[in-house]
Design a protein around this motif. Structure first.
Motif, PDB file in Angstrom:
ATOM      1  N   GLU A 129     -12.271  21.675  -2.923  1.00 21.27           N
ATOM      2  CA  GLU A 129     -10.870  21.826  -3.347  1.00 21.27           C
ATOM      3  C   GLU A 129     -10.711  22.314  -4.780  1.00 21.27           C
ATOM      4  O   GLU A 129      -9.637  22.222  -5.349  1.00 21.27           O
ATOM      5  N   GLN A 130     -11.785  22.817  -5.389  1.00 19.43           N
ATOM      6  CA  GLN A 130     -11.647  23.286  -6.772  1.00 19.43           C
ATOM      7  C   GLN A 130     -10.749  24.523  -6.843  1.00 19.43           C
ATOM      8  O   GLN A 130     -10.006  24.701  -7.806  1.00 19.43           O
ATOM      9  N   ALA A 132      -8.284  25.139  -4.718  1.00 21.85           N
ATOM     10  CA  ALA A 132      -6.921  24.636  -4.512  1.00 21.85           C
ATOM     11  C   ALA A 132      -6.401  24.006  -5.798  1.00 21.85           C
ATOM     12  O   ALA A 132      -5.228  24.160  -6.144  1.00 21.85           O
ATOM     13  N   ALA A 133      -7.298  23.299  -6.518  1.00 22.35           N
ATOM     14  CA  ALA A 133      -6.886  22.666  -7.774  1.00 22.35           C
ATOM     15  C   ALA A 133      -6.446  23.735  -8.773  1.00 22.35           C
ATOM     16  O   ALA A 133      -5.442  23.577  -9.468  1.00 22.35           O
ATOM     17  N   LEU A 134      -7.182  24.835  -8.829  1.00 24.65           N
ATOM     18  CA  LEU A 134      -6.800  25.934  -9.725  1.00 24.65           C
ATOM     19  C   LEU A 134      -5.412  26.438  -9.380  1.00 24.65           C
ATOM     20  O   LEU A 134      -4.561  26.613 -10.244  1.00 24.65           O
ATOM     21  N   GLU A 135      -5.199  26.668  -8.069  1.00 26.29           N
ATOM     22  CA  GLU A 135      -3.899  27.169  -7.630  1.00 26.29           C
ATOM     23  C   GLU A 135      -2.788  26.217  -8.041  1.00 26.29           C
ATOM     24  O   GLU A 135      -1.733  26.648  -8.499  1.00 26.29           O
ATOM     25  N   MET A 136      -3.029  24.919  -7.871  1.00 23.09           N
ATOM     26  CA  MET A 136      -1.990  23.950  -8.206  1.00 23.09           C
ATOM     27  C   MET A 136      -1.816  23.804  -9.719  1.00 23.09           C
ATOM     28  O   MET A 136      -0.839  23.245 -10.179  1.00 23.09           O
ATOM     29  N   MET A 137      -2.801  24.295 -10.484  1.00 23.77           N
ATOM     30  CA  MET A 137      -2.625  24.305 -11.940  1.00 23.77           C
ATOM     31  C   MET A 137      -2.014  25.627 -12.379  1.00 23.77           C
ATOM     32  O   MET A 137      -2.040  25.965 -13.569  1.00 23.77           O
ATOM     33  N   ALA A 138      -1.520  26.383 -11.406  1.00 20.39           N
ATOM     34  CA  ALA A 138      -0.904  27.681 -11.697  1.00 20.39           C
ATOM     35  C   ALA A 138      -1.896  28.653 -12.313  1.00 20.39           C
ATOM     36  O   ALA A 138      -1.552  29.480 -13.150  1.00 20.39           O
ATOM     37  N   VAL A 139      -3.168  28.525 -11.916  1.00 21.39           N
ATOM     38  CA  VAL A 139      -4.184  29.479 -12.357  1.00 21.39           C
ATOM     39  C   VAL A 139      -4.647  30.206 -11.100  1.00 21.39           C
ATOM     40  O   VAL A 139      -5.032  29.568 -10.123  1.00 21.39           O
ATOM     41  N   ASP A 140      -4.566  31.536 -11.112  1.00 17.50           N
ATOM     42  CA  ASP A 140      -4.916  32.310  -9.935  1.00 17.50           C
ATOM     43  C   ASP A 140      -6.434  32.322  -9.747  1.00 17.50           C
ATOM     44  O   ASP A 140      -7.158  32.876 -10.576  1.00 17.50           O
ATOM     45  N   PRO A 141      -6.938  31.706  -8.664  1.00 19.41           N
ATOM     46  CA  PRO A 141      -8.392  31.655  -8.484  1.00 19.41           C
ATOM     47  C   PRO A 141      -9.011  33.042  -8.322  1.00 19.41           C
ATOM     48  O   PRO A 141     -10.152  33.267  -8.710  1.00 19.41           O
ATOM     49  N   ARG A 144      -9.383  34.200 -11.883  1.00 20.55           N
ATOM     50  CA  ARG A 144     -10.201  33.359 -12.745  1.00 20.55           C
ATOM     51  C   ARG A 144     -11.631  33.188 -12.229  1.00 20.55           C
ATOM     52  O   ARG A 144     -12.581  33.144 -12.997  1.00 20.55           O
TER      53      ARG A 144
ATOM     54  N   GLN B  50       1.769  25.550  -1.368  1.00 22.76           N
ATOM     55  CA  GLN B  50       0.512  26.139  -0.876  1.00 22.76           C
ATOM     56  C   GLN B  50       0.626  26.525   0.593  1.00 22.76           C
ATOM     57  O   GLN B  50      -0.104  27.380   1.065  1.00 22.76           O
ATOM     58  N   TYR B  74       4.312  29.653  -9.631  1.00 23.31           N
ATOM     59  CA  TYR B  74       3.363  29.269 -10.679  1.00 23.31           C
ATOM     60  C   TYR B  74       4.081  28.564 -11.828  1.00 23.31           C
ATOM     61  O   TYR B  74       3.561  27.624 -12.411  1.00 23.31           O
ATOM     62  N   ARG B  77       4.587  25.108 -10.670  1.00 23.29           N
ATOM     63  CA  ARG B  77       3.353  24.310 -10.618  1.00 23.29           C
ATOM     64  C   ARG B  77       2.908  23.832 -11.984  1.00 23.29           C
ATOM     65  O   ARG B  77       2.202  22.845 -12.105  1.00 23.29           O
ATOM     66  N   PHE B  84      -6.000  15.289  -6.480  1.00 23.78           N
ATOM     67  CA  PHE B  84      -6.546  15.583  -5.157  1.00 23.78           C
ATOM     68  C   PHE B  84      -7.342  14.407  -4.622  1.00 23.78           C
ATOM     69  O   PHE B  84      -7.832  13.574  -5.381  1.00 23.78           O
ATOM     70  N   PHE B  90     -13.790  20.255 -11.764  1.00 20.62           N
ATOM     71  CA  PHE B  90     -14.677  21.424 -11.827  1.00 20.62           C
ATOM     72  C   PHE B  90     -16.074  20.912 -12.180  1.00 20.62           C
ATOM     73  O   PHE B  90     -16.291  20.370 -13.264  1.00 20.62           O
ATOM     74  N   HIS B 106      -2.915  27.423 -20.171  1.00 14.45           N
ATOM     75  CA  HIS B 106      -1.463  27.621 -20.263  1.00 14.45           C
ATOM     76  C   HIS B 106      -0.861  27.438 -21.642  1.00 14.45           C
ATOM     77  O   HIS B 106       0.347  27.418 -21.790  1.00 14.45           O
TER      78      HIS B 106
END
Lengths: 262, 266
Positions: A129-130, A132-141, A144, B50, B74, B77, B84, B90, B106
């Motif tokens: 889910e790393q 997915a975590a990026l996406e939810m942090m508004a960072v485009d995987p 990135r 999502q 975004y 979010r 999770f 990471f 950000h």
């Protein structure tokens, strides 16, 4: 009746599956193309990936290049001396390496060593889910994670291919000149005289850039779309090696036909 | 304020939500309870944009998540923190770098300030000493708390917790419960805790929503939900953890004998 229809149906399914896979990868490539330039906003990420994919592949590439050069020197000497042309050994070794073996073998080794690693890493990030975590942090995987890995592979392959050829030519020199007694001046002289900067070196370079792009695309695509399970990851890494190897060999034929054919 | 209006969502032929309405008021901790596989995680994914519903609307404040374009999504979010189920830290970054990640992504804060914020966040979850450790070196409870620190890094207005208590020992569970409540009250957040741990959820929630079989089978304050059990057998079974009841009716459409190739003799 089924005995005849089943194999046809299976073949049809296989073809449809293959086309769907290719189509999905093409759509992914378009999506990826949008983030390739923005990925350079973080050059450090790309440098890290060049290190992970390229620098860490150096050993296998250099050792393999050396051996291929040694073998080319031996075989080339045996064949050429039949025609009293052993002084052409240098150019034979250099052309084989720069035009064909360097780009192709380096790409195949890279797919096995680094392509599979890129796929496995991305697939594991997805499974845990790393991404997915990026996406939810508004960072485009895609930007990135995927972009820098694509660039890392794409940049590494041509450089590794060049080093492969260089080490191979030195290997040929060791066998041909040092061991078998070919004239040193003609080994290097013929290379300098007969190799064309654009046609030979340029052609090889274009090939390895294309191979780099293809391996990079397959590796990141397979990782990004891997099923988030253990067997899904295994399948994805295998797919990367198999598909990239076939793509490299197929593409090599097509490109060679265009560059050197007729 | 987060709202779901008549949301339908299906995965293939399996209907996950069949016209569900929910409201999550600001400043409150809402626990969403339900048996495993009822779409609790899907609910969070719908709120985070999502996944999109087949029909109905998902609103976060005045933004319609279910229709929002990528940029708006975004932006939204950035105001959300998500914990999770497995932490999703990471693995190549240390705990400190994990917490710093959203800040670096950000904000243009300088490194000294980022370091301070990271230390504050880690102190809040009791992990300041573990800042240089890698996620693989942490216990399950510590990883969950590290992920919580990361989720809070940007001071979100909304916190979404996906099964925060799953697999935690009683002490880490207690720590997490207190943290969730405290963070919510200190920052005036909208917190949504998705879980199947009934007693833990009832102990911290202001509002409880119980879902099963694609619909809401109980909602209200913890006391109200406990009172509703008499009218809804599925709710009673879930709250009591009873082995028999409407929730575990077999999902197989054909009789076992048919799958075994027995019977059906005509």
């Amino acid at each position: 009746m089924n005995r005849f229809i089943d194999p046809v149906a299976r073949l049809g399914r296989l073809v449809i599956g293959g086309v769907r896979h290719a189509g999905a990868m093409a759509l992914f490539a378009i999506e990826l193309a949008w983030v390739l330039i923005p990925s350079w906003a973080r050059p450090r990420d790309i440098a890290q990936q060049v290190y992970a994919a390229g620098v860490l592949s150096l050993v296998i590439i250099l050792v393999a290049g050396g051996f291929v050069g040694l073998v080319l020197g031996l075989q080339g000497y045996n064949i050429l001396s039949n025609f009293n042309a052993s002084e052409s050994l240098g150019v034979m070794v250099a052309l084989s390496l720069v035009r064909e073996l360097g780009p192709v073998v380096a790409a195949l080794l890279f797919a096995g060593r680094a392509g599979s690693a890129i796929t496995a890493e991305i697939a594991l990030m997805k499974t845990t889910e790393q991404l997915a975590a990026l996406e939810m942090m508004a960072v485009d995987p895609l930007r990135r994670v995927i972009g820098p890995r694509f660039w890392g592979a794409m940049i590494s392959v041509p450089l590794l291919a060049a080093l492969f050829s260089l080490v191979g030519i030195i290997g040929g020199y060791l066998i041909g000149v040092v061991v078998l007694g070919v004239d040193q001046a003609s080994y290097w002289g013929q290379i300098a005289e007969q190799m064309e900067a654009w046609d030979d070196v340029g052609g090889g370079a274009i090939k390895s850039v294309a191979f780099g792009a293809v391996i990079a695309l397959i590796a990141v695509y397979e990782g990004y779309t891997a099923e988030p399970t253990a067997s899904g990851m295994a399948r994805a890494t295998t797919q990367t090696v198999v598909l990239s190897s076939l793509a490299v060999l197929g593409l090599d034929f097509v490109m060679t036909a265009f560059m050197f054919g007729a | 304020m987060i709202e779901l209006e008549d949301v339908r969502f299906a995965r293939g032929s399996q209907v996950i939500f069949d016209g569900v309405d929910m409201r999550f008021p600001r400043g409150q901790v809402t626990a969403v309870l339900g048996p495993s596989g009822t779409g609790k995680t899907t609910l969070l994914r719908l709120i985070g944009g999502q996944v999109r519903p087949a029909s109905g609307r998902v609103l976060v404040d005045d933004t319609e998540v279910s229709r929002a374009r990528r940029k708006a999504l975004y932006a939204l979010r950035r105001r959300m923190g998500v914990l999770f189920q497995n932490g999703a830290l990471f693995t190549d970054l240390t705990v400190g770098e994990n917490v710093a990640f959203p800040l670096r992504a950000h904000s243009r804060l300088d490194e000294a300030l980022i370091r301070r914020i990271v230390l504050f966040k880690l102190e809040a979850v009791g992990l300041r000493a573990a800042r240089d450790k890698y996620p693989a070196e942490l216990s399950g409870g510590m990883a969950r708390r590290a992920a919580l620190a990361r989720a809070m890094a940007l001071d979100p207005e909304i916190m979404l917790y996906d099964e925060p208590f799953a697999g935690q020992d009683p002490v880490s569970m207690g720590v997490l419960l207190r943290l969730i409540r405290r963070i919510n009250d200190a920052l005036g957040l909208t917190s949504i805790v998705v879980t199947h741990d009934v007693s833990e959820a009832l102990s911290i929630a202001d509002q409880v929503i119980v879902i099963a079989g694609g619909r809401v089978i109980g909602r209200g304050s913890p006391d109200e939900v406990l009172a509703q059990r008499h009218d809804e057998p599925a709710l009673a079974q879930f709250l009591d953890g009873a082995a028999e009841g409407p929730l575990n009716a077999s999902d197989a459409e054909t009789p076992l004998a048919a799958d075994l190739g027995l019977g059906m003799a005509r």
